[in-house]
Design a protein around this motif. Structure first.
Motif, mmCIF file in Angstrom:
data_model
loop_
_atom_site.group_PDB
_atom_site.id
_atom_site.type_symbol
_atom_site.label_atom_id
_atom_site.label_comp_id
_atom_site.label_asym_id
_atom_site.label_seq_id
_atom_site.Cartn_x
_atom_site.Cartn_y
_atom_site.Cartn_z
ATOM 1 N N PRO A 280 -15.202 3.379 5.486
ATOM 2 C CA PRO A 280 -14.498 2.932 6.691
ATOM 3 C C PRO A 280 -13.013 3.275 6.692
ATOM 4 O O PRO A 280 -12.407 3.322 7.756
ATOM 5 C CB PRO A 280 -14.714 1.412 6.680
ATOM 6 C CG PRO A 280 -15.890 1.193 5.792
ATOM 7 C CD PRO A 280 -15.847 2.283 4.767
ATOM 8 N N SER A 281 -12.413 3.493 5.529
ATOM 9 C CA SER A 281 -10.982 3.776 5.486
ATOM 10 C C SER A 281 -10.653 5.201 5.905
ATOM 11 O O SER A 281 -9.488 5.506 6.178
ATOM 12 C CB SER A 281 -10.442 3.525 4.075
ATOM 13 O OG SER A 281 -11.111 4.341 3.132
ATOM 14 N N ILE A 282 -11.624 6.097 5.948
ATOM 15 C CA ILE A 282 -11.375 7.476 6.369
ATOM 16 C C ILE A 282 -11.312 7.502 7.891
ATOM 17 O O ILE A 282 -12.259 7.123 8.575
ATOM 18 C CB ILE A 282 -12.464 8.421 5.848
ATOM 19 C CG1 ILE A 282 -12.465 8.437 4.304
ATOM 20 C CG2 ILE A 282 -12.253 9.825 6.387
ATOM 21 C CD1 ILE A 282 -13.531 9.335 3.712
ATOM 22 N N ALA A 299 -12.731 13.103 13.903
ATOM 23 C CA ALA A 299 -12.094 11.807 13.684
ATOM 24 C C ALA A 299 -13.044 10.689 14.069
ATOM 25 O O ALA A 299 -13.978 10.881 14.839
ATOM 26 C CB ALA A 299 -10.792 11.697 14.495
ATOM 27 N N ARG A 300 -12.749 9.538 13.507
ATOM 28 C CA ARG A 300 -13.550 8.356 13.808
ATOM 29 C C ARG A 300 -13.365 7.943 15.262
ATOM 30 O O ARG A 300 -14.290 7.455 15.907
ATOM 31 C CB ARG A 300 -13.142 7.220 12.867
ATOM 32 C CG ARG A 300 -13.968 5.959 13.009
ATOM 33 C CD ARG A 300 -13.477 4.912 12.039
ATOM 34 N NE ARG A 300 -13.658 5.329 10.657
ATOM 35 C CZ ARG A 300 -14.756 5.151 9.959
ATOM 36 N NH1 ARG A 300 -15.798 4.569 10.516
ATOM 37 N NH2 ARG A 300 -14.835 5.550 8.705
ATOM 38 N N PRO A 338 2.715 2.669 8.961
ATOM 39 C CA PRO A 338 2.907 2.682 7.499
ATOM 40 C C PRO A 338 1.626 2.520 6.704
ATOM 41 O O PRO A 338 1.649 2.687 5.496
ATOM 42 C CB PRO A 338 3.853 1.496 7.280
ATOM 43 C CG PRO A 338 3.623 0.598 8.440
ATOM 44 C CD PRO A 338 3.308 1.490 9.598
ATOM 45 N N SER A 339 0.509 2.170 7.365
ATOM 46 C CA SER A 339 -0.744 2.021 6.629
ATOM 47 C C SER A 339 -1.579 3.293 6.618
ATOM 48 O O SER A 339 -2.642 3.313 5.995
ATOM 49 C CB SER A 339 -1.567 0.881 7.241
ATOM 50 O OG SER A 339 -1.941 1.187 8.569
ATOM 51 N N ARG A 340 -1.129 4.348 7.293
ATOM 52 C CA ARG A 340 -1.903 5.576 7.352
ATOM 53 C C ARG A 340 -1.315 6.622 6.414
ATOM 54 O O ARG A 340 -0.100 6.855 6.419
ATOM 55 C CB ARG A 340 -1.929 6.135 8.782
ATOM 56 C CG ARG A 340 -2.670 5.226 9.759
ATOM 57 C CD ARG A 340 -2.773 5.852 11.142
ATOM 58 N NE ARG A 340 -3.548 5.015 12.056
ATOM 59 C CZ ARG A 340 -3.834 5.338 13.320
ATOM 60 N NH1 ARG A 340 -3.397 6.521 13.803
ATOM 61 N NH2 ARG A 340 -4.530 4.534 14.089
ATOM 62 N N ALA A 341 -2.166 7.225 5.625
ATOM 63 C CA ALA A 341 -1.732 8.223 4.650
ATOM 64 C C ALA A 341 -2.502 9.516 4.878
ATOM 65 O O ALA A 341 -3.590 9.527 5.462
ATOM 66 C CB ALA A 341 -1.949 7.721 3.232
ATOM 67 N N LEU A 342 -1.898 10.600 4.395
ATOM 68 C CA LEU A 342 -2.549 11.908 4.417
ATOM 69 C C LEU A 342 -2.891 12.310 2.995
ATOM 70 O O LEU A 342 -2.066 12.194 2.080
ATOM 71 C CB LEU A 342 -1.623 12.968 5.039
ATOM 72 C CG LEU A 342 -1.353 12.856 6.538
ATOM 73 C CD1 LEU A 342 -0.406 13.958 6.982
ATOM 74 C CD2 LEU A 342 -2.648 12.914 7.345
ATOM 75 N N ALA A 357 -6.967 11.908 6.954
ATOM 76 C CA ALA A 357 -6.182 10.726 7.323
ATOM 77 C C ALA A 357 -6.924 9.480 6.845
ATOM 78 O O ALA A 357 -8.076 9.259 7.213
ATOM 79 C CB ALA A 357 -5.962 10.666 8.833
ATOM 80 N N ILE A 358 -6.268 8.683 6.012
ATOM 81 C CA ILE A 358 -6.903 7.525 5.382
ATOM 82 C C ILE A 358 -6.071 6.279 5.695
ATOM 83 O O ILE A 358 -4.838 6.295 5.602
ATOM 84 C CB ILE A 358 -7.012 7.717 3.853
ATOM 85 C CG1 ILE A 358 -7.930 8.916 3.544
ATOM 86 C CG2 ILE A 358 -7.532 6.457 3.176
ATOM 87 C CD1 ILE A 358 -8.080 9.201 2.077
ATOM 88 N N ASP A 359 -6.753 5.209 6.059
ATOM 89 C CA ASP A 359 -6.112 3.914 6.271
ATOM 90 C C ASP A 359 -6.007 3.208 4.917
ATOM 91 O O ASP A 359 -6.906 2.492 4.493
ATOM 92 C CB ASP A 359 -6.925 3.095 7.258
ATOM 93 C CG ASP A 359 -6.210 1.818 7.663
ATOM 94 O OD1 ASP A 359 -6.640 1.197 8.629
ATOM 95 O OD2 ASP A 359 -5.221 1.456 7.014
#
Length: 732
Positions: A280-282, A299-300, A338-342, A357-359
């Motif tokens: 789910p984080s992806i 994308a989701r 700020p919670s999203r990372a690459l 992109a990961i949460d």
């Protein structure tokens, strides 16, 4: 108790208060400058607060020693501190800036009225009729301030403008000082003529040891708490690092498979769909070759895809991707999210890069769900600050992390991205048994001291006990009133049943729903309300509720006027002393909702039965992806719903499609208006057909266009017939 004993009790109590104030004030003032000594939050004092406590102790000592000069000197000193606090806080740029006197956080503005009242009382003294009134009023004021501070400390919601002490200990001293001032206003004691030297020495030694023991035990518990928090944080951080590394490994394997096996977009799409479910984080995935301008993205949801596209176009991200030196690297590029990372992955000797992109907020929240009820987690990095206050890991309102952390930990991700983790105490967390151990040690020592010098502690303990009982009684009454309000004022039908199923009570909503009065239902069985064909369903739910299991089911009942009501019923067991004593029922009237659902199903069946092809698109330029097509559309074009969902309608265009008509359609979509035209389109098998197309926007109640609905009709046969007639007419 005779007069001498009452006098001795008053003297001993005031002496204990004096010594306690002096020890706490002096200790707090000295320890306040030891920044490396982590004090318990409940016992820590600001140096300014400790100075005020010392001045109050000196002033009370001067009153009992009848030293007018010292009493008025301490009054002027307190007035000066109050004036300084008001001026400093009014002109300071920060609400909690540093004090010029001590270099530590200054007193809050709410303490200024307390200091002014204490200074005025000390200046006037307790002698004289009006002075006694002032002391009595001042004592009552300080007593109320102490109550407000204690209530605020233990979670009561109070207005911010109410004056209060700066911490728990000053609040407790306000409470005791208020009581002492009220007693002094009745009779001024003189320590020199009442208490012997051994009694004074025992009081000083006993109070000093009790307060010191209280602080040492509290400090030791606080250190154990910090140690436990540090161990928990290190374990959590290790789990987070492992989760991030595991996610990178999984995606690295995915990238490797794609570079070796799956070269077509359709195969990738099928595999990515499984990843949406398993991880789910992806949020989004991009697989591209920077040298060949070849990119594949999924994308989701649409917002995640837009965010990924925006990040891939920023110079900082492009530079980060071009400078990749390892197979895996992380980045948190967007301060607004700020919670999203690459996560960038590149196989050796392969031109393609996989950017995901990961949460990380969701990922971290999953790894820290166990400790969320114990600590508040803070996560900081270069582009933001996240905090979990029990409602998920969300961006924090404060720009800086807290300074009173119980534990800290820093981890560095591949490519140098730094994550800082902090644990702090949860606000308004419930009291634990360990929190009362230190207080028990201190109070036990004070009680023993009071026995030696005929202390006032027993009287204060009885008064506090009476106050606690009164508060408990008031709380019980308030709880009963709140429950009764929840029952009677609930808009849903609420009723209670005994163990046999007879109605004990109902609210007004039940009476309105069934169109009956209270006397007709109280004492009746639920069999009398429910139709016989529904008895098995209700009986089964009722039996399960009697076993302690909440139940929920749909039920149709008829009012006294014969009107059918569709209900969503919940049976909740009533448990007292771990025994089920009845069942509470809540029935929500779903009649209108069920009618609307029936209408929606009718509309859906009408669309599916239509002979014209129907498609519904989202109003998301520039592609306007397809959301739904009916069976007629599938029959006309040959495309199934799963083949076109999420794609633009351009797949119907071909080599003979008129570009001008395509432009007209695009313009109508952008202008959000209707359009009707006949256009040359192509089926899935490549066969052309003439399409009589009608497009119309669908607007929400607020007028915003949310979707477009289109109707297609194959008029190829008619068009060919018209063309044949035109050719015959031309020959003639």
């Amino acid at each position: 108790m005779d007069v001498n004993n009452r006098e001795l009790a008053l003297q001993s109590g005031l002496l204990m208060l004096l010594v306690t104030t002096t020890v706490i004030g002096a200790g707090g003032f000295l320890l306040g400058f030891r920044d490396s000594l982590h004090q318990p939050k409940s016992l820590s004092l600001l140096p300014d607060s400790a100075l005020v406590i010392m001045l109050c102790g000196l002033g009370l000592s001067a009153v009992m020693a009848n030293l007018t000069g010292c009493r008025r000197a301490t009054s002027l000193a307190l007035a000066a501190v109050a004036t300084y606090t008001l001026l400093h806080n009014s002109v300071g740029s920060e609400p909690h800036g540093l004090s010029l006197m001590t270099g530590h956080p200054r007193l809050p503005t709410q303490t200024a009225p307390i200091l002014i009242m204490a200074a005025f009382c000390l200046w006037a003294g307790p002698s004289g009729r009006w002075s006694r009134y002032f002391w009595r009023s001042g004592g009552l004021f300080l007593w109320v301030i102490g109550c407000i501070t204690l209530m605020g400390h233990y979670g009561w919601s109070l207005p911010s403008w109410l004056p209060r002490a700066s911490a728990l200990i000053p609040g407790l001293l306000c409470f005791l000082f208020g009581a002492a001032m009220i007693m002094v206003s009745r009779h001024i004691p003189h320590l020199k003529t009442s208490l012997s030297s051994p009694a004074v020495f025992a009081c000083i030694l006993g109070v000093s040891l009790s307060i010191s023991s209280w602080f040492l035990v509290s400090w030791n518990q606080h250190q154990e708490t910090r140690h436990s928090a540090q161990q928990s944080l290190e374990g959590v951080a290790a789990s987070i690092e492992q989760a991030l590394a595991s996610r990178a490994v999984v995606l690295e394997r995915l990238s490797g498979r794609w570079s070796q096996v799956f070269n077509d977009a359709q195969s990738r799409s099928r595999e990515v769909e499984q990843y949406w479910t398993d991880y789910p984080s992806i949020l989004a995935i991009a697989y591209f070759n920077p040298l060949a301008d070849d990119i594949w993205r999924r994308a989701r949801h649409g917002s995640a895809l837009r965010w990924l596209d925006e990040q891939l176009l920023t110079p900082a991200t492009l530079m980060w991707l071009n400078q990749q030196r390892t197979s895996t690297q992380w980045s948190i590029p967007d301060h607004e999210h700020p919670s999203r990372a690459l996560l960038s992955l590149q196989q050796p000797n392969q031109p393609y890069q996989l950017v995901v992109a990961i949460d990380i907020g969701l990922l971290i929240e999953q790894e820290t769900s166990i400790i969320n009820e114990t600590y508040t987690l803070h996560v900081t990095h270069f582009n933001g600050y996240l905090v979990n206050n029990g409602d998920g890991l969300l961006p924090a309102h404060s720009p800086t992390p807290p300074t009173d952390s119980l534990a800290k930990y820093t981890t560095v991700l591949p490519s140098g991205t730094v994550l800082n983790f902090h644990f702090t105490e949860r606000p308004n967390s419930p009291a634990r048994l360990a929190d009362f151990i230190a207080a028990g040690v201190g109070l036990s020592g004070l009680l023993l001291t009071y026995q030696l010098v005929f202390s006032l502690a027993l009287i204060s303990a009885r008064a506090r006990r009476s106050q606690e009982l009164a508060q408990a009684k008031e709380t019980l009454q308030n709880s009963e009133q709140r429950f009764r309000s929840l029952f009677t004022q609930n808009p849903d039908a609420v009723f209670s049943l005994d163990l046999q199923g007879y109605h004990l009570s109902v609210n007004q909503s039940v009476l309105s729903l069934l169109e009956i009065n209270e006397s007709q239902i109280i004492g009746s069985h639920w069999h009398d309300i429910v139709a016989s064909e529904n008895h098995p369903v209700v009986a089964a739910a009722f039996q399960q509720a009697l076993k302690g299991l909440a139940q929920r089911f749909d039920l149709e009942v008829f009012s006294q006027q014969g009107q059918a009501r569709q209900l969503d019923v919940s049976f909740l067991p009533t448990i007292v002393m771990e025994q089920v004593v009845g069942v509470y029922g809540i029935a929500k009237d779903m009649t209108t909702l069920r009618q609307r659902e029936s209408q929606l199903r009718l509309y859906q069946r009408s669309i599916e039965a239509s002979s014209n092809g129907i498609l519904i698109c989202e109003a998301l330029p520039p592609d306007y992806p397809v959301l739904y097509v009916n069976p007629a559309f599938v029959a006309i074009t040959g495309y199934e719903l799963n083949e076109v969902k999420g794609f633009s309608c351009r797949f119907l265009q071909g080599q003979d499609t008129d570009p001008q008509q395509v432009t007209d359609i695009q313009r109508a979509l952008e202008q959000q208006r209707d359009i009707t035209l006949t256009i040359r389109n192509y089926r899935k098998n490549g066969q052309p057909f003439w399409n009589n197309l009608f497009l119309s926007p669908v607007r929400a109640p607020n007028g915003v266009v949310t979707h477009f609905v289109g109707s297609i009709n194959d008029i190829s046969e008619r068009r060919d017939h018209e063309n044949a007639l035109a050719r015959i007419s031309h020959r003639v």
